[in-house]
Design a protein around this motif. Structure first.
Motif, mmCIF file in Angstrom:
data_model
loop_
_atom_site.group_PDB
_atom_site.id
_atom_site.type_symbol
_atom_site.label_atom_id
_atom_site.label_comp_id
_atom_site.label_asym_id
_atom_site.label_seq_id
_atom_site.Cartn_x
_atom_site.Cartn_y
_atom_site.Cartn_z
ATOM 1 N N TRP A 185 8.598 8.561 -106.179
ATOM 2 C CA TRP A 185 7.748 7.761 -106.750
ATOM 3 C C TRP A 185 8.388 6.092 -106.552
ATOM 4 C CZ3 TRP A 185 2.931 8.385 -108.942
ATOM 5 C CH2 TRP A 185 3.018 8.740 -110.070
ATOM 6 N N ASP A 186 7.643 5.129 -107.314
ATOM 7 C CA ASP A 186 8.006 4.077 -107.266
ATOM 8 C C ASP A 186 7.946 3.679 -108.723
ATOM 9 O OD1 ASP A 186 9.282 1.392 -107.779
ATOM 10 O OD2 ASP A 186 7.439 0.492 -106.583
ATOM 11 N N HIS A 187 9.935 4.302 -108.691
ATOM 12 C CA HIS A 187 9.739 3.769 -110.812
ATOM 13 C C HIS A 187 10.336 2.281 -111.727
ATOM 14 C CE1 HIS A 187 10.447 7.626 -111.765
ATOM 15 N NE2 HIS A 187 10.332 8.329 -110.870
ATOM 16 N N SER A 188 9.632 1.638 -110.971
ATOM 17 C CA SER A 188 9.931 -0.157 -110.790
ATOM 18 C C SER A 188 8.564 -0.131 -110.726
ATOM 19 C CB SER A 188 10.330 -0.809 -109.786
ATOM 20 O OG SER A 188 9.635 -1.173 -108.603
ATOM 21 N N PHE A 189 7.369 0.382 -111.192
ATOM 22 C CA PHE A 189 5.817 0.260 -111.437
ATOM 23 C C PHE A 189 5.490 0.551 -112.597
ATOM 24 C CE2 PHE A 189 1.184 1.845 -111.686
ATOM 25 C CZ PHE A 189 0.662 0.766 -111.487
ATOM 26 N N ASP A 190 5.579 -0.150 -113.355
ATOM 27 C CA ASP A 190 4.717 -0.049 -114.937
ATOM 28 C C ASP A 190 3.494 0.117 -114.807
ATOM 29 O OD1 ASP A 190 4.283 -0.220 -116.993
ATOM 30 O OD2 ASP A 190 4.619 -1.344 -118.245
ATOM 31 N N TRP A 191 2.153 1.167 -114.783
ATOM 32 C CA TRP A 191 1.087 1.570 -114.416
ATOM 33 C C TRP A 191 0.282 0.736 -115.987
ATOM 34 C CZ3 TRP A 191 4.760 6.203 -114.383
ATOM 35 C CH2 TRP A 191 4.391 6.692 -115.505
ATOM 36 N N ALA A 192 1.040 0.658 -116.890
ATOM 37 C CA ALA A 192 0.240 0.249 -118.044
ATOM 38 C C ALA A 192 -0.775 -1.111 -117.532
ATOM 39 C CB ALA A 192 1.153 -0.351 -119.687
ATOM 40 N N ASN A 193 -1.599 -0.343 -118.434
ATOM 41 C CA ASN A 193 -2.747 -1.661 -118.209
ATOM 42 C C ASN A 193 -3.409 -2.129 -116.697
ATOM 43 O OD1 ASN A 193 -3.903 -1.746 -120.764
ATOM 44 N ND2 ASN A 193 -2.596 -3.126 -121.143
ATOM 45 N N LYS A 194 -2.950 -1.046 -115.848
ATOM 46 C CA LYS A 194 -2.972 -1.538 -114.316
ATOM 47 C C LYS A 194 -4.055 -0.821 -113.548
ATOM 48 C CE LYS A 194 0.351 -4.982 -114.579
ATOM 49 N NZ LYS A 194 2.001 -3.669 -114.355
ATOM 50 N N ASP A 195 -4.181 -1.341 -112.605
ATOM 51 C CA ASP A 195 -5.896 -0.509 -111.774
ATOM 52 C C ASP A 195 -5.083 0.638 -111.079
ATOM 53 O OD1 ASP A 195 -7.842 -1.624 -113.556
ATOM 54 O OD2 ASP A 195 -7.513 -3.137 -111.793
ATOM 55 N N VAL A 196 -5.116 1.776 -110.908
ATOM 56 C CA VAL A 196 -4.699 2.125 -110.232
ATOM 57 C C VAL A 196 -5.682 3.742 -109.055
ATOM 58 C CG1 VAL A 196 -2.913 4.752 -109.987
ATOM 59 C CG2 VAL A 196 -2.585 2.619 -111.181
ATOM 60 N N VAL A 197 -5.234 3.175 -107.152
ATOM 61 C CA VAL A 197 -5.329 4.525 -106.964
ATOM 62 C C VAL A 197 -5.073 5.095 -106.521
ATOM 63 C CG1 VAL A 197 -7.046 4.089 -104.581
ATOM 64 C CG2 VAL A 197 -7.438 2.364 -106.163
ATOM 65 N N VAL A 198 -5.545 7.010 -106.314
ATOM 66 C CA VAL A 198 -5.020 7.437 -105.746
ATOM 67 C C VAL A 198 -5.697 8.059 -105.019
ATOM 68 C CG1 VAL A 198 -4.325 10.137 -106.742
ATOM 69 C CG2 VAL A 198 -3.873 8.931 -107.829
ATOM 70 N N LEU A 199 -4.796 8.165 -103.835
ATOM 71 C CA LEU A 199 -5.293 9.871 -102.577
ATOM 72 C C LEU A 199 -5.085 10.765 -102.797
ATOM 73 C CD1 LEU A 199 -5.191 6.497 -99.670
ATOM 74 C CD2 LEU A 199 -7.276 7.133 -102.005
ATOM 75 N N GLY A 200 -5.720 11.666 -102.671
ATOM 76 C CA GLY A 200 -5.043 12.995 -102.955
ATOM 77 C C GLY A 200 -5.588 13.491 -103.765
ATOM 78 N N ASN A 201 -5.919 15.082 -103.863
ATOM 79 C CA ASN A 201 -6.239 16.050 -104.898
ATOM 80 C C ASN A 201 -5.383 16.857 -104.997
ATOM 81 O OD1 ASN A 201 -7.477 17.131 -103.027
ATOM 82 N ND2 ASN A 201 -8.935 17.601 -104.725
ATOM 83 N N GLY A 202 -4.152 17.054 -104.508
ATOM 84 C CA GLY A 202 -3.704 18.195 -105.191
ATOM 85 C C GLY A 202 -2.716 18.713 -105.536
ATOM 86 N N CYS A 203 -1.781 19.746 -106.019
ATOM 87 C CA CYS A 203 -0.278 19.706 -106.934
ATOM 88 C C CYS A 203 -0.645 18.433 -107.425
ATOM 89 C CB CYS A 203 -0.171 20.817 -106.772
ATOM 90 S SG CYS A 203 1.372 21.304 -108.317
ATOM 91 N N SER A 204 0.297 17.431 -106.935
ATOM 92 C CA SER A 204 1.789 16.292 -107.714
ATOM 93 C C SER A 204 0.336 15.374 -108.602
ATOM 94 C CB SER A 204 2.005 15.323 -106.714
ATOM 95 O OG SER A 204 1.199 15.177 -105.604
ATOM 96 N N ALA A 205 -1.188 15.080 -107.237
ATOM 97 C CA ALA A 205 -1.967 14.411 -108.657
ATOM 98 C C ALA A 205 -2.376 15.385 -109.755
ATOM 99 C CB ALA A 205 -3.371 14.066 -107.200
ATOM 100 N N THR A 206 -2.967 16.801 -109.746
ATOM 101 C CA THR A 206 -3.454 16.900 -110.833
ATOM 102 C C THR A 206 -2.467 17.024 -112.170
ATOM 103 O OG1 THR A 206 -2.559 18.927 -109.774
ATOM 104 C CG2 THR A 206 -5.497 18.618 -109.469
ATOM 105 N N GLN A 207 -1.183 16.472 -111.811
ATOM 106 C CA GLN A 207 -0.262 16.387 -112.268
ATOM 107 C C GLN A 207 0.255 15.357 -112.746
ATOM 108 O OE1 GLN A 207 4.215 19.157 -110.709
ATOM 109 N NE2 GLN A 207 2.758 20.457 -110.891
ATOM 110 N N PHE A 208 0.253 14.175 -112.582
ATOM 111 C CA PHE A 208 0.547 12.467 -112.685
ATOM 112 C C PHE A 208 -0.742 11.609 -113.614
ATOM 113 C CE2 PHE A 208 -0.082 11.869 -108.155
ATOM 114 C CZ PHE A 208 -0.635 11.035 -108.231
ATOM 115 N N VAL A 209 -1.788 12.650 -112.685
ATOM 116 C CA VAL A 209 -3.048 11.267 -113.488
ATOM 117 C C VAL A 209 -3.403 12.021 -114.586
ATOM 118 C CG1 VAL A 209 -5.571 11.954 -113.213
ATOM 119 C CG2 VAL A 209 -4.305 11.587 -110.783
ATOM 120 N N PRO A 210 -3.293 13.300 -115.332
ATOM 121 C CA PRO A 210 -2.868 13.697 -116.943
ATOM 122 C C PRO A 210 -2.085 12.571 -118.085
ATOM 123 C CG PRO A 210 -3.313 15.214 -115.845
ATOM 124 C CD PRO A 210 -2.961 14.382 -114.587
ATOM 125 N N VAL A 211 -0.646 11.982 -117.423
ATOM 126 C CA VAL A 211 -0.084 11.386 -117.506
ATOM 127 C C VAL A 211 -0.332 10.372 -118.271
ATOM 128 C CG1 VAL A 211 2.585 11.485 -117.756
ATOM 129 C CG2 VAL A 211 2.313 13.738 -116.962
#
Length: 595
Positions: A185-211
């Motif tokens: 994970w790139d912690h320098s990326f601030d996702w506030a008000n940004k457009d994000v694409v997620v590829l995949g739907n495994g365990c990790s995706a189901t954890q960070f998408v809600p956050v």
């Protein structure tokens, strides 16, 4: 005349060299100290990261947590009464492993920022003092400087989820935004008000998408578009917070934590019955109804088709719902399952239908390279045979190991979290502790030669640990174990037709799952059939025989009879009544009773 120096093997840097300071590496180090004695055995750990913890030090994505109850996702020798909730999050789990390492004095033995490039088994020659050993080439992560470490025993504790799966797609180098794997994970990326694409739907995706889409957060995304290849069964996971009273009971009531762990074990172990294709159908049908009802109750109807699998439940890893289904109601979240990404463009991704989705960042939740066991290390065994070449020649390139730990032709080498050690229903910490127990018992004669005891004592004669330079699983035993695993795995749900991470991509081998109850795995780690292993002494060139259980029982009976008979005779004839000798004899008999 040949000089003495010419017949001496290079001096060892340590007895046991461990690759990786994750949970399995820490566990092996601590248990080796306890089993062999901290003064009798030396060990060193090579860790490419900056701290202990392994996957819990590496994975720091938002919402990262464990799907196994914390009181069971912990070492049996380091219980923690202070867990804050049933399923803990990454920071708390990482603190736990740090505390265990600190409490047992592991940190001084760890070389951080050090990765293993190559490990070679150096075969000792007859008459050469020191015998065989492992020579390991290391590389400093920061400077690139190389070094060499030598040890009698080598243990790989890198785990099976350590190397992110490679991502290849047309145009990936053209993207002008951030692109990273969830495990990096790139912690320098601030996702506030940004457009994000997620590829995949495994365990990790189901954890960070809600956050990332949490409306209660001031830093939520503007839009997050998730592309799913195939659905997973999502199960409800209540996560209660432990009260102060519960923690006090765990801390101060005798056996409370042991009983709580036993309950968690029993609840998880019973799930194995549902994996049998022939006998577990009714269990799986009940679970399918429960999971289907849960998904339909929690998710928008427009996503039901994308979320409901058409394969047998259990064929893929079950995913615990961490508010992921609820997040699909949010306007910021879109799940796409019928229009896959085919190309990366400068501003985002392009789908099969021609749609371009804008993205400031692309997060790869595509899993790990589970079929590339120990990659990218090069392990070279007897006769200069590389580990991957050995697997190519014997099992069509699929990683296999006896009890997931020992590989024929690679003496004094153990793989923790090796092939066919994952269960799909229990804690990997439990499995690792079984492997550690097995490896320590297996290596006992090798350590005994490095640090010989007073062999004239009767209990040492009973335990009859021979001095050996090396131990290797016999080829026929390795073949039989692999054949049994593959035969039994085909009877279970993992081979029922879905595409999953357990199956080797280039063969029909199951390289991940253990096809039996875990209590049987534990029993195998205790009652080791030593006839299936070859102990050797490189200095003499002879095979060393390790006595079995019956032999030990007979030795115990003989020595006990001699001691009791001798003590009784001495006392009857009033030769040494009250003497020190009689006390010693009776003391020996007491010691034998505890062997």
């Amino acid at each position: 005349m040949e000089t003495k120096a010419a017949t001496m093997a290079p001096q060892l840097d340590t007895d046991i060299l461990i690759i990786g300071a994750g949970p399995s590496g820490l566990g092996l180090a601590i248990r080796a100290q306890q089993a062999y004695g901290s003064r009798d055995v030396s060990y060193a750990i090579l860790e490419k990261g900056t701290d202990v913890g392994g996957t819990w030090q590496q994975n720091t994505y938002p919402g990262c947590g464990c799907d196994v109850a914390s009181h069971f996702y912990s070492f049996s020798f380091a219980l923690n009464p202070a867990w804050t909730q049933k399923y803990s999050m990454q920071p708390e789990i990482q603190r736990y492993f740090r505390s265990v390492a600190d409490a047992h004095g592991v940190y001084p033995h760890v070389s951080f920022g050090t990765e293993v490039v190559r490990a070679v088994w150096i075969e000792g020659k007859a008459g050469e003092a020191g015998g065989s050993y492992w020579e390991v080439v290391t590389r400093d992560v920061g400077s690139g400087r190389r070094g060499v470490r030598r040890s009698k025993v080598l243990v790989s504790a890198v785990g099976s989820l350590s190397v992110p799966k490679a991502f290849e797609m047309p145009g990936k180098n053209a993207f002008r935004g951030k692109m990273f794997h969830s495990a990096q994970w790139d912690h320098s990326f601030d996702w506030a008000n940004k457009d994000v694409v997620v590829l995949g739907n495994g365990c990790s995706a189901t954890q960070f998408v809600p956050v990332m889409s949490d409306p209660a957060s001031v830093g939520r995304v503007r839009r997050i578009t998730q592309f799913s290849r195939s659905p997973h069964f999502l199960a409800e996971r209540p996560n209660p917070t432990y009260s102060s009273a519960f923690k006090l009971v765990m801390r101060y009531v005798p056996l409370a934590m042991r009983l709580y762990r036993a309950k968690e074990y029993a609840m998880m172990e019973r799930d194995f019955a549902g994996f049998s294709v022939a006998n577990g159908r009714e269990i799986r049908e009940d679970l399918t109804r429960i999971n289907t009802a849960y998904i339909k109750r929690m998710a928008p109807e427009k996503y039901w088709e994308a979320l409901l699998p058409n394969y047998e439940i259990g064929c893929k890893r079950k995913v615990m719902d961490t508010d992921y289904l609820a997040s699909l109601w949010r306007e910021e979240v879109e799940l796409v399952a019928d229009d896959p990404v085919v190309e990366i463009v400068e501003t985002g991704v392009k789908t099969r239908s021609g749609r371009v989705v804008k993205a400031d960042a692309i997060v790869l939740a595509i899993g790990f390279a589970t079929s590339q066991m120990l990659f990218p290390m090069e392990i070279v065994g007897k006769g200069g045979v590389k580990l991957n070449d050995h697997w190519d020649q014997t099992t069509q390139g699929a990683a296999q190991a006896y009890l997931g730990t020992s590989v024929n032709g690679f003496p004094n080498f153990s793989i923790l979290m090796g092939p066919n050690t994952v269960t799909g229903h229990l804690s990997v910490i439990y499995t690792v502790e079984c492997q550690i127990n097995y490896a320590i018992r297996l290596m006992k004669p090798v350590i005994a030669k490095l640090h010989p005891k007073n062999s004239w004592l009767p209990w040492n004669w009973i335990s009859a640990t021979p001095n050996a330079d090396s131990v290797d699983v016999k080829p026929e035993a390795a073949r039989e174990d692999s054949a049994w695993i593959q035969r039994e795995a085909k009877k279970l749900v993992w081979s029922s037709g879905c595409s999953n991470w357990a199956l080797h991509p280039d063969s029909d081998y199951n390289v991940m799952m253990y096809p039996d109850w875990q209590f049987k795995f534990w029993l195998r780690s205790i009652f080791i059939p030593f006839r299936e292993f070859e102990y050797a002494d490189a200095e003499t060139g002879k095979v060393v025989t390790r006595p079995g259980l019956l032999n030990k029982v007979l030795r115990t009976v003989i020595v006990t009879g001699v001691i009791f008979g001798g003590a009784t005779a001495l006392q009857r004839h009033d030769v040494v009544q009250g003497s020190h000798l009689r006390d010693v004899l009776l003391g020996w008999s007491h010691r034998i009773g505890s062997v």
